[in-house]
Design an enzyme around this catalytic site. Structure first.
Site, PDB file in Angstrom:
ATOM      1  N   HIS A  73       0.622  -1.115   0.182  1.00  0.00           N
ATOM      2  CA  HIS A  73       0.009   0.015  -0.008  1.00  0.00           C
ATOM      3  C   HIS A  73       0.875   1.150   0.204  1.00  0.00           C
ATOM      4  O   HIS A  73       0.278   2.119  -0.479  1.00  0.00           O
ATOM      5  CB  HIS A  73      -0.826   0.130   1.235  1.00  0.00           C
ATOM      6  CG  HIS A  73      -2.212  -0.853   0.944  1.00  0.00           C
ATOM      7  ND1 HIS A  73      -3.437  -0.471   0.578  1.00  0.00           N
ATOM      8  CD2 HIS A  73      -2.190  -2.316   1.146  1.00  0.00           C
ATOM      9  CE1 HIS A  73      -4.225  -1.445   0.602  1.00  0.00           C
ATOM     10  NE2 HIS A  73      -3.573  -2.442   0.876  1.00  0.00           N
ATOM     11  N   ASP A  74       1.920   1.238   0.519  1.00  0.00           N
ATOM     12  CA  ASP A  74       2.661   2.250   0.601  1.00  0.00           C
ATOM     13  C   ASP A  74       3.655   2.444  -0.966  1.00  0.00           C
ATOM     14  O   ASP A  74       3.665   3.212  -1.702  1.00  0.00           O
ATOM     15  CB  ASP A  74       3.642   2.485   1.601  1.00  0.00           C
ATOM     16  CG  ASP A  74       4.614   3.768   1.755  1.00  0.00           C
ATOM     17  OD1 ASP A  74       3.966   4.750   1.830  1.00  0.00           O
ATOM     18  OD2 ASP A  74       6.023   3.782   1.611  1.00  0.00           O
ATOM     19  N   HIS A 199      -1.965 -13.348  -0.521  1.00  0.00           N
ATOM     20  CA  HIS A 199      -3.370 -13.644  -0.181  1.00  0.00           C
ATOM     21  C   HIS A 199      -3.485 -15.123   0.663  1.00  0.00           C
ATOM     22  O   HIS A 199      -4.573 -15.532   1.141  1.00  0.00           O
ATOM     23  CB  HIS A 199      -4.227 -13.576  -1.090  1.00  0.00           C
ATOM     24  CG  HIS A 199      -4.506 -12.457  -1.865  1.00  0.00           C
ATOM     25  ND1 HIS A 199      -5.454 -12.072  -3.013  1.00  0.00           N
ATOM     26  CD2 HIS A 199      -4.178 -11.017  -1.372  1.00  0.00           C
ATOM     27  CE1 HIS A 199      -5.637 -10.836  -3.134  1.00  0.00           C
ATOM     28  NE2 HIS A 199      -4.808 -10.179  -2.217  1.00  0.00           N
ATOM     29  N   SER A 200      -2.167 -15.672   0.777  1.00  0.00           N
ATOM     30  CA  SER A 200      -1.988 -16.880   1.601  1.00  0.00           C
ATOM     31  C   SER A 200      -2.399 -16.819   3.115  1.00  0.00           C
ATOM     32  O   SER A 200      -2.809 -17.635   3.758  1.00  0.00           O
ATOM     33  CB  SER A 200      -0.686 -17.609   1.299  1.00  0.00           C
ATOM     34  OG  SER A 200      -0.452 -18.722   2.333  1.00  0.00           O
ATOM     35  N   THR A 252      -3.665 -23.234   6.259  1.00  0.00           N
ATOM     36  CA  THR A 252      -2.611 -22.692   6.794  1.00  0.00           C
ATOM     37  C   THR A 252      -2.899 -21.149   6.898  1.00  0.00           C
ATOM     38  O   THR A 252      -2.180 -20.340   6.400  1.00  0.00           O
ATOM     39  CB  THR A 252      -1.354 -22.986   6.204  1.00  0.00           C
ATOM     40  OG1 THR A 252      -1.376 -22.751   4.701  1.00  0.00           O
ATOM     41  CG2 THR A 252      -1.092 -24.504   6.370  1.00  0.00           C
ATOM     42  N   ASP A 257       2.639 -19.489   2.422  1.00  0.00           N
ATOM     43  CA  ASP A 257       3.048 -20.624   1.876  1.00  0.00           C
ATOM     44  C   ASP A 257       2.486 -20.756   0.342  1.00  0.00           C
ATOM     45  O   ASP A 257       1.641 -19.730   0.071  1.00  0.00           O
ATOM     46  CB  ASP A 257       3.101 -22.086   2.627  1.00  0.00           C
ATOM     47  CG  ASP A 257       1.459 -22.401   2.881  1.00  0.00           C
ATOM     48  OD1 ASP A 257       0.423 -21.506   2.462  1.00  0.00           O
ATOM     49  OD2 ASP A 257       1.049 -23.037   3.966  1.00  0.00           O
TER      50      ASP A 257
END
Length: 331
Positions: A73-74, A199-200, A252, A257
């Site tokens: 985001h930065d 997104h894991s 998980t 991962d």
């Protein structure tokens, strides 16, 4: 006439020499981003940040997700200059308060890290470098790879909320837009696929995914996963005061991962961009390769994070070293 010509030639030669000398001096004063930038000015800086990240992660596990998201985001919005951390003022809206930044939190823990660094080396280490290094160490806390990153960034003085949506892709954007936005920063297709592997970990708020459940369930979603999503998000219009969410990875959820890639190939991606990543012909081969090899995922993820962290930084005499990460220095 001859003497005038010689004088003019000498003057031009001197001016050219002076200009080259000034440029060389500026280059010497501004090495740009380098490994271990603070080795002389604050040798303990990176160790302090790493120790603080470990301590804070033990107390508040979700901090690591926040630190990782901060890098996206930065750094993706014009410059890796900690503009994300600036609070709103009477004249400008903070990037933290825009719709695109929904769900970002735990900024107070960056302040904790900054205070620890300031006790050792006042006015030396930038918030931009703290943001990037805490993200790097947060990745390790989540079981991800250690990524050697350069330092030497300086802090910007203004929010970039007015241009944020031009640079930061939304989860409902087409995969073409996502590839183009990151491509403009020098990140290629396998790099983009790897970055979305973030997104894991973490969670997706119901408000960001109910459009895939109501009024009708998106046909591409795995029916087994839909039951879980409906249980977690039982209303088409979620209560804004309630913290309703679905874990990005039920298997998980606290580990970075390659399980994410197996999930999206099995139609268990929560966001539209997850589904597109798995089935677009440009990205699918890399998704399948990362689903099979965590080493390949980690290598591409590390490379992409390094490129992202070096996006158009302020260095040398540009910007400033903020005293507080949420407020630009007074001049």
């Amino acid at each position: 006439m001859a003497s005038s010509t010689l004088f003019l030639f000498a003057l031009l030669s001197f001016s050219s020499l002076a200009l080259r000398s000034a440029l060389a001096e500026n280059d010497a004063q501004d090495p740009g981003l380098v490994m271990n930038f603070y080795k002389d000015s604050c040798p303990q800086a990176e160790d302090i940040i790493k120790e603080q990240v470990k301590l804070l992660y033990k107390r508040h596990k979700n901090t690591a997700f926040s630190w990782l998201r901060n890098i996206f985001h930065d750094c993706a919005v014009q410059s890796c200059d900690a503009s994300l951390l600036l609070d709103s003022t009477r004249r400008t809206l903070s990037e933290k308060e825009t719709d695109r930044s929904f769900g970002l939190r735990n900024f107070r823990y960056l302040d904790t890290i900054k205070e620890a660094v300031e006790r050792e080396c006042p006015g030396v280490v930038s918030c931009a470098d703290i943001l990037v290094l805490s993200g790097r160490d947060g990745i390790v806390s989540l079981g991800g790879p250690f990524i050697p990153l350069k330092t030497g960034r300086r802090d910007g003085r203004r929010s970039r909320s007015d241009v944020l949506e031009q640079y930061l892709p939304d989860h409902n954007e087409s995969i073409s837009v996502v590839l183009d936005r990151f491509g403009a920063m020098g990140i290629d297709t396998p790099g983009v696929v790897a970055l979305l592997g973030a997104h894991s970990v973490g969670r997706t708020h119901c408000v960001k995914l109910v459009h895939r459940l109501y009024p009708e369930v998106a046909p591409e979603l795995n029916p087994d996963h839909v039951e879980h999503m409906l249980h977690k998000c039982p209303e088409s219009i979620p209560d804004p005061k309630a913290v309703q969410y679905v874990r990005n990875d039920r298997g998980t959820p606290m580990v970075l991962d390659n399980n994410y890639y197996r999930n999206i190939l099995d139609n268990k991606g929560l966001l539209i961009v997850d589904h597109q990543l798995a089935y677009d012909k440009r990205t699918r081969p890399f998704v399948k390769k990362m689903a099979k090899s965590q080493d390949y995922f980690f290598n591409e993820f590390s490379r992409a994070i390094a490129i992202l962290s070096e996006n158009n930084p302020l260095t040398g005499t540009k910007g400033e070293i903020r005293k507080q990460c949420s407020v630009a220095n007074k001049h």
